[in-house]
Design a protein around this motif. Structure first.
Motif, mmCIF file in Angstrom:
data_model
loop_
_atom_site.group_PDB
_atom_site.id
_atom_site.type_symbol
_atom_site.label_atom_id
_atom_site.label_comp_id
_atom_site.label_asym_id
_atom_site.label_seq_id
_atom_site.Cartn_x
_atom_site.Cartn_y
_atom_site.Cartn_z
ATOM 1 N N UNK A 159 39.784 41.343 37.834
ATOM 2 C CA UNK A 159 38.281 42.613 38.685
ATOM 3 C C UNK A 159 39.538 42.678 39.721
ATOM 4 N N UNK A 160 39.161 44.365 39.590
ATOM 5 C CA UNK A 160 40.203 44.877 41.096
ATOM 6 C C UNK A 160 40.109 44.382 42.140
ATOM 7 N N UNK A 161 38.419 44.057 42.557
ATOM 8 C CA UNK A 161 38.032 43.731 43.480
ATOM 9 C C UNK A 161 39.261 42.258 44.301
ATOM 10 N N UNK A 183 36.965 47.053 36.285
ATOM 11 C CA UNK A 183 35.984 47.360 37.734
ATOM 12 C C UNK A 183 37.623 48.331 38.120
ATOM 13 N N UNK A 184 38.041 49.319 36.823
ATOM 14 C CA UNK A 184 39.725 49.754 36.959
ATOM 15 C C UNK A 184 38.967 51.064 37.872
ATOM 16 N N UNK A 185 37.846 51.108 38.387
ATOM 17 C CA UNK A 185 36.970 52.509 38.459
ATOM 18 C C UNK A 185 37.343 53.005 40.336
ATOM 19 N N UNK A 186 37.255 51.391 40.773
ATOM 20 C CA UNK A 186 37.497 50.839 41.791
ATOM 21 C C UNK A 186 39.034 50.464 42.226
ATOM 22 N N UNK A 187 39.730 51.259 40.710
ATOM 23 C CA UNK A 187 41.301 50.582 41.677
ATOM 24 C C UNK A 187 41.872 51.981 42.627
ATOM 25 N N UNK A 188 41.809 52.955 42.465
ATOM 26 C CA UNK A 188 42.483 54.047 43.991
ATOM 27 C C UNK A 188 41.556 53.528 45.063
ATOM 28 N N UNK A 189 41.129 52.929 45.678
ATOM 29 C CA UNK A 189 40.152 53.088 46.523
ATOM 30 C C UNK A 189 40.318 51.881 47.580
ATOM 31 N N UNK A 249 43.253 50.665 46.464
ATOM 32 C CA UNK A 249 45.154 50.372 45.994
ATOM 33 C C UNK A 249 45.087 49.065 45.501
ATOM 34 N N UNK A 250 44.756 49.188 44.562
ATOM 35 C CA UNK A 250 45.260 48.073 43.148
ATOM 36 C C UNK A 250 45.952 48.281 42.989
ATOM 37 N N UNK A 251 47.121 47.153 42.891
ATOM 38 C CA UNK A 251 48.254 47.420 42.164
ATOM 39 C C UNK A 251 48.625 46.613 40.852
ATOM 40 N N UNK A 252 48.455 47.628 39.694
ATOM 41 C CA UNK A 252 48.727 46.889 38.135
ATOM 42 C C UNK A 252 49.735 46.524 37.853
ATOM 43 N N UNK A 253 50.498 47.162 37.892
ATOM 44 C CA UNK A 253 52.192 46.320 37.365
ATOM 45 C C UNK A 253 52.397 45.266 37.858
ATOM 46 N N UNK A 254 52.199 45.334 39.392
ATOM 47 C CA UNK A 254 52.114 43.367 39.829
ATOM 48 C C UNK A 254 51.381 42.725 38.784
#
Ligand SMILES: Nc1nc2c(ncn2[C@@H]2O[C@H](COP(=O)(O)OP(=O)(O)OP(=O)(O)O)[C@@H](O)[C@H]2O)c(=O)[nH]1
Ligand SMILES: [Mg+2]
Length: 294
Positions: free
Chosen positions: A211-213, A236-242, A244-249
């Motif tokens: 999860x993004x958290x 929890x991709x809905x939380x990615x922007x808050x 600052x989740x770095x998806x490509x990394x």
């Protein structure tokens, strides 16, 4: 140290086994076969306590010695445990194949969203496939209850002090599920990014939920889990922007330990990305069985 599970602050595996040779196998009712404190007393329960053969990797510091046992002997016993598990996992695999059952083993750290994703998935796939769920947790039957609320059968296995499901537990729980011939078995493992990687359950493949958290670096910190999984669900991709989740990394780290791992972003909260997950499941069903219903 538990060399089987690889936990850093682990109790020795042999000691774990010595402590855990009490087993409950309750078909609706408890059958106490050995001594230990029971957290919720006797009486009727709808879940199973299954702690036989468990390795408890949580209780004591690394380097723990066992009086009267050489380190060679400890390692030998640990090898025997994994060998026995592999044997039982091979039997499960044969059984699933004979029943034309597609089995997935969902793994993650605690709270990554395995049950939330399963509740959504079984609700939306149950008209296409016969589905059963085996839920693994140290305590409670909360997760099985959440699955059963969708109308899909679920067996709860409580591992007590154990930190993972093993193949024998899955074999016994599978016996208690309705026949799934031609269907899908989801196994939700105990929330733990370390120990479940070492224990084959006979599944077709592992699905790791991150999860993004939790942060981007988990594939590098816990590589065995990502190396042994076919699919990474980034939940929890809905939380990615808050965050600052770095998806490509995150994907790059996962592919560093497993170049073949597939990755999908999902949200059990909003439903985002779930159609792609269901398409992935259907692709596995078409590739390795079972035959999907129309
Ligand atoms: N915002 C958000 N919350 C989520 C999502 N998925 C799960 N959660 C929340 O995360 C918490 C843990 O979810 P669970 O589904 O119980 O996680 P789990 O992996 O099954 O947990 P364990 O079985 O205890 O290991 C709950 O509060 C969920 O509501 C998601 O996609 N977005
Ligand atoms: Mg859960």
């Amino acid at each position: 140290m538990c060399t089987v599970c690889g936990c850093n602050d682990a109790k020795t595996s042999i000691e774990c086994v010595r402590d855990a040779h009490h087993e409950h196998d309750n078909d609706g009712r408890h059958h106490h076969h050995a001594r230990h404190d029971h957290p919720h007393g006797g009486g009727y329960h709808d879940h199973e306590h299954d702690v036989a053969g468990l390795l408890d990797c949580s209780a004591k510091p690394a380097g723990q010695q066992i009086a009267g046992m050489s380190s060679d002997r400890i390692i030998q016993v640990e090898r025997d445990i994994l060998g026995k598990n592999d044997h039982l996992a091979a039997e499960n695999r044969t059984r699933f194949h004979a029943d034309d059952v597609l089995a997935f083993n969902l793994v993650s750290s605690p709270g990554a969203g395995k049950t939330s994703l399963l509740v959504r998935a079984v609700s939306e796939l149950k008209d296409s496939f016969l589905i059963g769920v085996i839920e693994g947790d140290q305590q409670t039957s909360h997760d099985a209850e959440r699955i059963r609320a969708t109308g899909v059968p679920a067996i709860q296995v409580n591992t007590g002090k154990g930190c993972h499901l093993d193949a024998g537990m899955v074999a016994r729980a599978y016996e208690r599920l309705r026949r799934l011939n031609g269907g899908i078995l989801f196994i939700e493992n105990v929330g733990n990014l370390v120990c479940p990687a070492a224990f084959d359950l006979g599944e077709a493949c592992k699905i790791v939920v991150l999860s993004t958290t939790e942060g981007e670096d988990k594939p590098l910190k816990y590589p065995d889990m990502f190396a042994s999984s076919s699919l990474m669900l980034i939940n929890k991709i809905d939380l990615a922007s808050v965050l600052d989740f770095d998806l490509p990394r995150t994907v790059e780290y996962a592919r560093r330990v497993n170049p073949k791992i597939e990755a999908l972003t999902v949200s059990a909260r909003t439903g985002e990305g779930l159609p792609a997950f269901y398409a992935w499941i259907r692709k596995q069903a078409a590739r390795i069985g079972p035959a999907a219903a129309e």
